[in-house]
Design a protein around this motif. Structure first.
Motif, short mmCIF file in Angstrom:
data_model
loop_
_atom_site.label_atom_id
_atom_site.label_comp_id
_atom_site.label_asym_id
_atom_site.label_seq_id
_atom_site.Cartn_x
_atom_site.Cartn_y
_atom_site.Cartn_z
N THR A 87 21.64 -15.98 -15.08
CA THR A 87 21.57 -16.19 -13.63
C THR A 87 21.97 -14.93 -12.87
OG1 THR A 87 22.22 -18.47 -14.05
CG2 THR A 87 22.31 -17.74 -11.79
N CYS A 88 23.01 -14.25 -13.33
CA CYS A 88 23.44 -13.03 -12.66
C CYS A 88 22.41 -11.92 -12.82
CB CYS A 88 24.81 -12.59 -13.18
SG CYS A 88 26.14 -13.71 -12.67
N ARG A 89 21.73 -11.88 -13.97
CA ARG A 89 20.67 -10.89 -14.16
C ARG A 89 19.53 -11.15 -13.17
NH1 ARG A 89 15.91 -10.73 -15.95
NH2 ARG A 89 15.95 -12.79 -16.88
N LEU A 90 19.19 -12.41 -12.94
CA LEU A 90 18.16 -12.75 -11.96
C LEU A 90 18.56 -12.26 -10.56
CD1 LEU A 90 17.23 -16.37 -13.07
CD2 LEU A 90 15.84 -14.30 -13.32
N GLY A 91 19.84 -12.42 -10.22
CA GLY A 91 20.32 -11.95 -8.93
C GLY A 91 20.24 -10.44 -8.81
N ARG A 92 20.68 -9.73 -9.86
CA ARG A 92 20.58 -8.26 -9.87
C ARG A 92 19.12 -7.82 -9.73
NH1 ARG A 92 23.11 -8.70 -14.53
NH2 ARG A 92 25.32 -8.92 -14.20
N ASP A 93 18.25 -8.48 -10.48
CA ASP A 93 16.83 -8.13 -10.43
C ASP A 93 16.24 -8.31 -9.03
OD1 ASP A 93 16.98 -7.52 -13.12
OD2 ASP A 93 15.89 -9.32 -13.79
N LEU A 94 16.64 -9.39 -8.35
CA LEU A 94 16.15 -9.62 -6.99
C LEU A 94 16.60 -8.50 -6.06
CD1 LEU A 94 15.90 -12.90 -5.07
CD2 LEU A 94 16.97 -10.96 -3.97
N LEU A 95 17.87 -8.13 -6.15
CA LEU A 95 18.40 -7.06 -5.29
C LEU A 95 17.71 -5.73 -5.59
CD1 LEU A 95 22.19 -7.97 -5.39
CD2 LEU A 95 20.61 -8.30 -3.48
N ASN A 96 17.54 -5.41 -6.86
CA ASN A 96 16.90 -4.15 -7.24
C ASN A 96 15.42 -4.13 -6.87
OD1 ASN A 96 19.04 -2.58 -8.26
ND2 ASN A 96 19.07 -3.82 -10.11
N ASP A 140 19.57 -18.43 -5.17
CA ASP A 140 18.53 -19.12 -4.40
C ASP A 140 17.76 -18.02 -3.70
OD1 ASP A 140 16.97 -20.50 -2.61
OD2 ASP A 140 18.61 -21.65 -1.73
N SER A 141 16.59 -17.67 -4.23
CA SER A 141 15.87 -16.50 -3.71
C SER A 141 15.55 -16.63 -2.23
CB SER A 141 14.61 -16.23 -4.53
OG SER A 141 13.73 -17.33 -4.48
N ALA A 142 15.27 -17.84 -1.75
CA ALA A 142 14.98 -18.01 -0.32
C ALA A 142 16.21 -17.69 0.52
CB ALA A 142 14.49 -19.43 -0.04
N ALA A 143 17.37 -18.18 0.11
CA ALA A 143 18.61 -17.92 0.85
C ALA A 143 18.99 -16.45 0.76
CB ALA A 143 19.74 -18.80 0.30
N TRP A 144 18.87 -15.86 -0.42
CA TRP A 144 19.20 -14.44 -0.59
C TRP A 144 18.28 -13.58 0.27
CZ3 TRP A 144 21.26 -12.16 -5.70
CH2 TRP A 144 22.28 -12.97 -6.21
N ASN A 145 16.98 -13.86 0.19
CA ASN A 145 16.02 -13.07 0.97
C ASN A 145 16.27 -13.23 2.46
OD1 ASN A 145 14.49 -11.69 -1.02
ND2 ASN A 145 13.47 -13.61 -1.52
N ASN A 146 16.63 -14.43 2.90
CA ASN A 146 16.91 -14.65 4.32
C ASN A 146 18.10 -13.81 4.77
OD1 ASN A 146 16.59 -15.96 6.88
ND2 ASN A 146 18.38 -17.20 6.36
N LEU A 147 19.19 -13.83 4.00
CA LEU A 147 20.36 -13.02 4.36
C LEU A 147 20.02 -11.53 4.40
CD1 LEU A 147 23.39 -14.55 2.39
CD2 LEU A 147 23.04 -14.50 4.86
N LEU A 148 19.27 -11.07 3.40
CA LEU A 148 18.91 -9.66 3.33
C LEU A 148 17.96 -9.27 4.46
CD1 LEU A 148 18.51 -9.46 -0.53
CD2 LEU A 148 20.37 -8.46 0.82
N TYR A 153 17.57 -5.24 5.39
CA TYR A 153 17.24 -4.58 4.13
C TYR A 153 15.73 -4.63 3.91
CZ TYR A 153 22.10 -4.06 2.87
OH TYR A 153 23.41 -3.66 2.84
N PRO A 154 15.20 -3.65 3.14
CA PRO A 154 13.75 -3.61 2.91
C PRO A 154 13.30 -4.80 2.06
CG PRO A 154 14.85 -2.08 1.44
CD PRO A 154 15.90 -2.59 2.41
N LYS A 155 12.03 -5.17 2.22
CA LYS A 155 11.46 -6.27 1.43
C LYS A 155 11.09 -5.80 0.03
CE LYS A 155 9.99 -9.24 5.10
NZ LYS A 155 11.02 -10.24 5.00
N THR A 156 10.81 -4.51 -0.12
CA THR A 156 10.50 -3.95 -1.43
C THR A 156 11.25 -2.63 -1.58
OG1 THR A 156 8.56 -2.79 -0.58
CG2 THR A 156 8.19 -4.98 -1.53
N ALA A 157 11.48 -2.26 -2.83
CA ALA A 157 12.19 -1.01 -3.10
C ALA A 157 11.32 0.18 -2.74
CB ALA A 157 12.57 -0.94 -4.58
N PRO A 158 11.91 1.21 -2.12
CA PRO A 158 11.14 2.42 -1.81
C PRO A 158 10.76 3.16 -3.09
CG PRO A 158 13.44 2.77 -1.29
CD PRO A 158 13.30 1.33 -1.70
N TYR A 159 9.75 3.98 -2.99
CA TYR A 159 9.30 4.76 -4.13
C TYR A 159 10.46 5.60 -4.67
CZ TYR A 159 6.87 8.17 -6.97
OH TYR A 159 6.48 8.97 -8.00
#
Length: 169
Positions: A87-96, A140-148, A153-159
């Protein structure tokens, strides 16, 4: 051979350009701001000196302006524990994936647990994402994305973004 030599010269020139120092000061005679690669004359006060280049500037200064502002106003902390693996890996992956710089705080001591209770309430369950002063439990990707999104914060990682999330001691 000429191509190899010109490539070598180009790489050396690029490396030198990446390690330049820029000075900024106010000219006492004109009152104008001066930017130069040469140090200011003696007696000039309020000199700013900046090393150019990704290695000299540090990771954060290479981030886009909007991301740097979000980091300043709404820092992100991911609270995890040693038994929170998938679960924590999924969270890290979403942030990255979004290119969000964050600190990861692993709960390992009773003091850490007390801090987590202050942040998340009486029954903390990791992972907990803290964006500024707002928190959410679980991934909860919807809640995390909403807060971010609300924090800017950007929606996708910059190059060229390098994944983050080094554990805090």
């Amino acid at each position: 051979m000429k191509l190899l030599l010109s490539l070598l010269v180009g790489c050396l020139a690029w490396g030198a350009a990446q390690a330049q120092t820029t000075y900024r000061w106010i000219d006492p005679q004109t009152g104008q701001t001066v930017f130069s690669d040469k140090p200011p004359p003696a007696g000039v006060k309020q000199v700013s000196k900046k090393q150019l280049g990704a290695a000299a500037e540090g990771e954060e200064s290479s981030l886009p302006y909007a991301t740097r502002r979000a980091v300043e106003n709404f820092p992100v902390v991911l609270y995890t524990s040693s038994d929170c693996v998938e679960t924590c890996r999924l969270g890290r992956d979403l942030l990255n994936a979004r290119g969000v710089p964050f600190r990861e705080k692993m709960i390992a001591t009773p003091e850490d647990y007390e801090e987590l209770k202050r942040v998340a309430g009486s029954e903390p369950v990791v992972p907990i994402l803290m964006v500024g002063k707002q928190t959410t439990r679980g991934v909860d990707s919807a809640a995390w994305n909403n807060l971010l999104d609300l924090a800017g914060y950007p929606k996708t990682a910059p190059y060229g973004f390098k994944p983050r999330g080094a554990l805090e001691k």
